[in-house]
Design a protein around this motif. Structure first.
Motif, PDB file in Angstrom:
ATOM      1  N   SER A   1      -8.183 -15.040  19.723  1.00 45.40           N
ATOM      2  CA  SER A   1      -7.440 -13.788  19.822  1.00 45.40           C
ATOM      3  C   SER A   1      -6.431 -13.832  20.962  1.00 45.40           C
ATOM      4  O   SER A   1      -5.312 -13.320  20.845  1.00 45.40           O
TER       5      SER A   1
ATOM      6  N   LYS B   1       0.853  -1.182   0.000  1.00 43.24           N
ATOM      7  CA  LYS B   1       0.000   0.000   0.000  1.00 43.24           C
ATOM      8  C   LYS B   1       0.890   1.234   0.000  1.00 43.24           C
ATOM      9  O   LYS B   1       2.097   1.137   0.275  1.00 43.24           O
TER      10      LYS B   1
ATOM     11  N   TYR C   1      -1.882  -2.039   9.411  1.00 43.93           N
ATOM     12  CA  TYR C   1      -2.858  -1.509   8.470  1.00 43.93           C
ATOM     13  C   TYR C   1      -4.230  -1.307   9.114  1.00 43.93           C
ATOM     14  O   TYR C   1      -5.183  -0.935   8.439  1.00 43.93           O
ATOM     15  N   GLY C   2      -4.332  -1.572  10.429  1.00 46.31           N
ATOM     16  CA  GLY C   2      -5.573  -1.320  11.143  1.00 46.31           C
ATOM     17  C   GLY C   2      -6.536  -2.487  11.200  1.00 46.31           C
ATOM     18  O   GLY C   2      -7.693  -2.320  11.604  1.00 46.31           O
ATOM     19  N   THR C   3      -6.097  -3.684  10.835  1.00 45.93           N
ATOM     20  CA  THR C   3      -6.967  -4.858  10.899  1.00 45.93           C
ATOM     21  C   THR C   3      -7.219  -5.233  12.361  1.00 45.93           C
ATOM     22  O   THR C   3      -6.281  -5.270  13.161  1.00 45.93           O
ATOM     23  N   PRO C   4      -8.465  -5.513  12.756  1.00 44.15           N
ATOM     24  CA  PRO C   4      -8.754  -5.873  14.147  1.00 44.15           C
ATOM     25  C   PRO C   4      -8.016  -7.139  14.577  1.00 44.15           C
ATOM     26  O   PRO C   4      -7.760  -8.039  13.758  1.00 44.15           O
TER      27      PRO C   4
ATOM     28  N   THR D   1      -9.585 -10.526  13.688  1.00 40.92           N
ATOM     29  CA  THR D   1      -9.446 -10.854  12.263  1.00 40.92           C
ATOM     30  C   THR D   1      -8.032 -11.312  11.949  1.00 40.92           C
ATOM     31  O   THR D   1      -7.821 -12.287  11.216  1.00 40.92           O
ATOM     32  N   VAL D   2      -7.058 -10.628  12.514  1.00 40.79           N
ATOM     33  CA  VAL D   2      -5.660 -11.010  12.305  1.00 40.79           C
ATOM     34  C   VAL D   2      -5.413 -12.421  12.812  1.00 40.79           C
ATOM     35  O   VAL D   2      -4.804 -13.250  12.126  1.00 40.79           O
TER      36      VAL D   2
ATOM     37  N   LEU E   1      -0.577  -6.790   9.299  1.00 45.71           N
ATOM     38  CA  LEU E   1      -2.028  -6.587   9.257  1.00 45.71           C
ATOM     39  C   LEU E   1      -2.473  -5.607  10.335  1.00 45.71           C
ATOM     40  O   LEU E   1      -3.321  -4.737  10.097  1.00 45.71           O
ATOM     41  N   LEU E   2      -1.895  -5.724  11.521  1.00 45.64           N
ATOM     42  CA  LEU E   2      -2.225  -4.786  12.594  1.00 45.64           C
ATOM     43  C   LEU E   2      -1.824  -3.365  12.220  1.00 45.64           C
ATOM     44  O   LEU E   2      -2.547  -2.407  12.519  1.00 45.64           O
TER      45      LEU E   2
ATOM     46  N   GLU F   1      -6.803 -14.964  10.441  1.00 43.36           N
ATOM     47  CA  GLU F   1      -6.140 -15.004   9.139  1.00 43.36           C
ATOM     48  C   GLU F   1      -4.788 -15.700   9.200  1.00 43.36           C
ATOM     49  O   GLU F   1      -4.346 -16.283   8.202  1.00 43.36           O
TER      50      GLU F   1
END
Length: 256
Positions: A236, A79, A220-223, A226-227, A217-218, A230
């Motif tokens: 969690s 990105k 980039y703001g991924t919860p 979700t991380v 991923l974190l 994935e």
């Protein structure tokens, strides 16, 4: 890639002890290259992936990466990203011995010094205020913590094929026996090669990959939930515990 600030096209040719510029990258790949000077990069937006022939590093915001002079490296971006980049004369200042590349914790003082040094003209004299601030920054770098976000890569073609297969599906649960078979080798061979060429067992290497992907991923703001899903964690809390074991802090603290 576009340069936002800087008085010259080639920082390696600039006469000052430390020069810098703000660089803006779009998604893509910067081919392998080297600089005659040390580099210090600090991403203010986005995530940078830096790779050499034997290792990979991820640079999220709040961390800086040191790249020693004459180190052949590439940069990949998924990105857009914005970074402060400093170029440091290797023979003019006492620089920290950090190996070819290393990701460093960036304290508020280090962040401010990087930002300030990035704005300097590229021809300031040795006895100037700018040169003194550059030296303060280097002194600070020798004191900051180092973040274990590197992923050592095997060199043997069989082990590297397995590593690349796992990288395409970091959350996958396929056992090593099956991955090795798909790549025309054996689990025993892969384990031996990973231990000798990366210093990690295959299982430890795979976990480090998952956590580095999770870190990205974190960033980039991924919860967190979700991380965790994935990258192959059942809960969690299991992911957070593994993250803390590797990085020393929870995800929330890491990005604070």
């Amino acid at each position: 890639m576009s340069m936002i600030h800087g008085g010259h096209d080639d920082p390696d040719a600039a006469p000052a002890l430390m020069v810098g510029r703000v660089e803006e990258w779009q998604p893509g790949y910067v081919d392998s290259h080297l600089h005659l000077k040390h580099q210090l990069m600090f991403a203010t937006q986005g995530v940078l992936h830096v790779a050499t022939a034997s290792n990979e590093w991820i640079l999220p915001p709040s961390r800086a990466i040191w790249i020693t002079s004459n180190t052949l490296h590439s940069v990949r971006l998924k990105k857009p990203a914005l970074a402060n980049v400093l170029y440091i004369q290797p023979d003019a200042l006492t620089a920290p011995d950090l190996g070819e590349c290393f990701v460093l914790d960036a304290s508020p003082l280090v962040k401010e010094l990087i930002t300030t040094c990035t704005q300097f003209a590229w021809d300031y004299p040795l006895d100037s205020r700018q040169a003194r601030l550059a030296q303060v920054l280097l002194d600070q770098l020798s004191e900051v913590g180092q973040t274990p976000v590197s992923l050592p890569l095997p060199t043997d073609e069989r082990a590297l094929a397995v590593a690349n297969a796992v990288k395409t599906d970091p959350g996958g649960r396929l056992p090593l026996t099956d991955i090795a078979k798909k790549n025309d080798t054996s689990a025993r061979t892969v384990e031996r090669l990973f231990a000798s060429e990366t210093g990690l067992s295959f299982g430890a290497w795979r976990q480090r990959l998952r956590l580095i992907v999770g870190l990205e991923l974190l960033a980039y703001g991924t919860p967190v939930a979700t991380v965790a899903a994935e990258i192959g964690y059942s809960t969690s809390s299991a992911f957070v515990a593994a993250f803390r074991d590797m990085f020393g802090v929870t995800p929330a603290r890491y990005f604070s």
